[in-house]
Scaffold this motif. Sequence first.
Motif, PDB file in Angstrom:
ATOM      1  N   GLU A 174       0.832  -1.210   0.000  1.00 54.75           N
ATOM      2  CA  GLU A 174       0.000   0.000   0.000  1.00 54.75           C
ATOM      3  C   GLU A 174       0.863   1.255   0.000  1.00 54.75           C
ATOM      4  O   GLU A 174       0.356   2.358   0.113  1.00 54.75           O
ATOM      5  CB  GLU A 174      -0.944   0.014   1.199  1.00 54.75           C
ATOM      6  CG  GLU A 174      -1.892  -1.171   1.290  1.00 54.75           C
ATOM      7  CD  GLU A 174      -3.011  -1.148   0.264  1.00 54.75           C
ATOM      8  OE1 GLU A 174      -3.161  -0.138  -0.445  1.00 54.75           O
ATOM      9  OE2 GLU A 174      -3.717  -2.163   0.169  1.00 54.75           O
ATOM     10  N   GLN A 201      -5.200  -6.592   1.114  1.00 52.65           N
ATOM     11  CA  GLN A 201      -5.295  -6.526  -0.342  1.00 52.65           C
ATOM     12  C   GLN A 201      -5.033  -7.855  -1.057  1.00 52.65           C
ATOM     13  O   GLN A 201      -5.870  -8.351  -1.798  1.00 52.65           O
ATOM     14  CB  GLN A 201      -4.343  -5.453  -0.877  1.00 52.65           C
ATOM     15  CG  GLN A 201      -4.449  -5.214  -2.365  1.00 52.65           C
ATOM     16  CD  GLN A 201      -5.828  -4.735  -2.765  1.00 52.65           C
ATOM     17  OE1 GLN A 201      -6.439  -3.946  -2.068  1.00 52.65           O
ATOM     18  NE2 GLN A 201      -6.335  -5.237  -3.877  1.00 52.65           N
ATOM     19  N   LYS A 233      -7.540 -10.672  -0.093  1.00 50.19           N
ATOM     20  CA  LYS A 233      -8.901 -10.594  -0.626  1.00 50.19           C
ATOM     21  C   LYS A 233      -8.910 -10.914  -2.117  1.00 50.19           C
ATOM     22  O   LYS A 233      -9.892 -11.454  -2.626  1.00 50.19           O
ATOM     23  CB  LYS A 233      -9.557  -9.249  -0.310  1.00 50.19           C
ATOM     24  CG  LYS A 233      -9.005  -8.027  -0.995  1.00 50.19           C
ATOM     25  CD  LYS A 233      -9.900  -6.829  -0.666  1.00 50.19           C
ATOM     26  CE  LYS A 233      -9.307  -5.511  -1.088  1.00 50.19           C
ATOM     27  NZ  LYS A 233     -10.220  -4.389  -0.845  1.00 50.19           N
ATOM     28  N   ARG A 281      -0.198   0.753   9.338  1.00 54.07           N
ATOM     29  CA  ARG A 281       0.745   1.476   8.473  1.00 54.07           C
ATOM     30  C   ARG A 281       1.601   2.385   9.343  1.00 54.07           C
ATOM     31  O   ARG A 281       1.067   3.179  10.123  1.00 54.07           O
ATOM     32  CB  ARG A 281      -0.005   2.311   7.422  1.00 54.07           C
ATOM     33  CG  ARG A 281      -0.822   1.408   6.505  1.00 54.07           C
ATOM     34  CD  ARG A 281      -1.530   2.128   5.369  1.00 54.07           C
ATOM     35  NE  ARG A 281      -2.514   1.206   4.808  1.00 54.07           N
ATOM     36  CZ  ARG A 281      -3.386   1.511   3.865  1.00 54.07           C
ATOM     37  NH1 ARG A 281      -3.411   2.714   3.347  1.00 54.07           N
ATOM     38  NH2 ARG A 281      -4.242   0.613   3.419  1.00 54.07           N
ATOM     39  N   ARG A 340      -9.161  -4.822 -10.518  1.00 55.67           N
ATOM     40  CA  ARG A 340      -7.776  -5.321 -10.462  1.00 55.67           C
ATOM     41  C   ARG A 340      -7.331  -5.942 -11.787  1.00 55.67           C
ATOM     42  O   ARG A 340      -8.154  -6.337 -12.611  1.00 55.67           O
ATOM     43  CB  ARG A 340      -7.631  -6.389  -9.377  1.00 55.67           C
ATOM     44  CG  ARG A 340      -8.474  -6.207  -8.152  1.00 55.67           C
ATOM     45  CD  ARG A 340      -8.093  -4.984  -7.370  1.00 55.67           C
ATOM     46  NE  ARG A 340      -8.905  -4.920  -6.146  1.00 55.67           N
ATOM     47  CZ  ARG A 340      -8.934  -3.872  -5.328  1.00 55.67           C
ATOM     48  NH1 ARG A 340      -8.243  -2.785  -5.586  1.00 55.67           N
ATOM     49  NH2 ARG A 340      -9.675  -3.882  -4.248  1.00 55.67           N
TER      50      ARG A 340
END
Length: 587
Positions: A179, A203, A206, A225, A491
Amino acid sequence: MFKTQTCGELRATDDRKIVKLAGWVHRRRDHGGVIFIDLRDRFGITQVVIRSGTPDAAEDVFKVAESLRSEYVAQIEGVVELRPPNMRNPKMETGEIEVGATRIVVLNPARTTPFLIDSDGRDVDENIRLRYRYLDLRRERMQKNLITRHRFIKFIRDYLDARGFLEIETPILFKTTPEGARDYLVPSRIYPGAFYALPQSPQQLKQLLQVAGIERYFQIARCFRDEDQRADRQPEFTQLDMEMSFVDRDDVLQLIEGLLTEFTEKHTSKKLIAKPFPRFSYAEAMEKYGIDKPDIRFGLELFNVTAATRDSQFQVFAGAPVVKGFAAPGCGSYTRKQIDELTDLAKRKGAKGLVTMVHDAQGIRSQGAAAKLGDAEKAAILAAANSKPGDLLLFVADSAKVANETLAELRLEMGHRLKLADDNVMAFCWVIDFPLFEWNEEEKRWDPSHHMFTAPKDEYIPTLESNPGGVLSKQYDLACNGYEVGGGSIRIHRRDIQEIIMRLIGLEMEDARRKFGHLLEAFEYGAPPHGGIAPGIDRLTMLYCDEPNIREVIAFPKNQQAADVMAGAPSPVYDVQLKELHLKIVD
Ligand code: ASP
């Protein structure tokens, strides 16, 4: 049971009922001979009355009542009584009644609290509030926030369950995820020198769940993060993480729009600014608002007079790559001091300065910078600005980046000063058609604007490698009241395209395989077309609760220095622990 009713429950219809209540002493008022206790639990407040010498209160009950202090935990038995008509309190849900106490048990005394619970806490230093968070959370304001958060999450679960989504948990101990932030690492005891990474988001997992055939996944997911803290950031935060197979961009947008519309309209007092949510291309958002998360509760749109001022006698305009501005309605009479404040703000954002002009009855007033402008230029500016006599025109002449960033900030500042932003409105809007890449000048390479799994728009696939800077993507962001409250994309589901992207962002195949080999491999086993999004639960709850930062809607947040000041984390550990983890602290 300690209580037969909650402190929020009793009404006039309960008159003469014998009840037991338990909770905290919110307030005690001693009227000499009569003591009133406001007893509080999570469900409300009930007034308890203890009268000295009356048959329903033996003298020892009165004595116990006298000993009660704020935040003592007490159990009260008594009889529900209608308050005399002139004593009823329509602002309290239990305001029609009071409970005449026949027995009081102190379940636990309490020290004097470091701050008042009976206030919204806005005047208390935040670190003190966080140090005693368990007391801070007793406030009505904080309890309301936690309730709103719970209702929102419950609504999400029900809404998605009804639409065939499965809630699936993914690991917290995982591997680095792309990310773009710094990872939190967890050293492995079993594998010396190796680390887990806490997920920046689920991410990859999934997407793998789509390869696994789940089709509709969601999770109320904790993300980690290691970034510098800001009002709307925390080291760990919560997203509604979602992914769907066999969908296009509009399927995802419609689903989220439906969810947020229904929640806002049925479960909050907020109004939506528009239905469907307005959509801006990235280019349009930057042109009109200077930012990709516009606050559209008010206008003050930017205008661009770069072309009209190319040959200006005013060198500041003629020499700048971009000249943009906006009109501040009714601010033509701003004082030197007010303008200096705005100029300081512009400089803090990196602009060389701020140019201002006044639109008066004759047009642009010829003073300062404007004295150097020709009539045609002035006319072009007025046409672009769409301003009225009495307005102040603010300009920044600079690189596109600086002009946009500065004007976006000035626009918010003026919106705030002119009280144009209605807090009762949720101004959702979508930003779409983002560039797929951003040029990283330091590293001399392309970075993904979103993350590297975002698909390019189909029409750009042939020019991916020849013109990466011109490629638009299937990314979408959701903004609300000037905050980014969600982002996602359709995606890439083909390995060949994923490999091109990795190459363009400078990920050596070797490295890519080490980091994401599992995903690349999975794409060879029949990955369906898929896409998703991740709205931020903290930011949305913050907006629904009218709070100024996300810490107010998180039970136990870190402070702005990323520390937990209640438990004292992060904290040093014992040498034996380090040894087990094969770690050594070096200065
Ligand atoms: N993982 C992304 C993020 O956290 C959201 C997404 O693409 O679904 O921003």
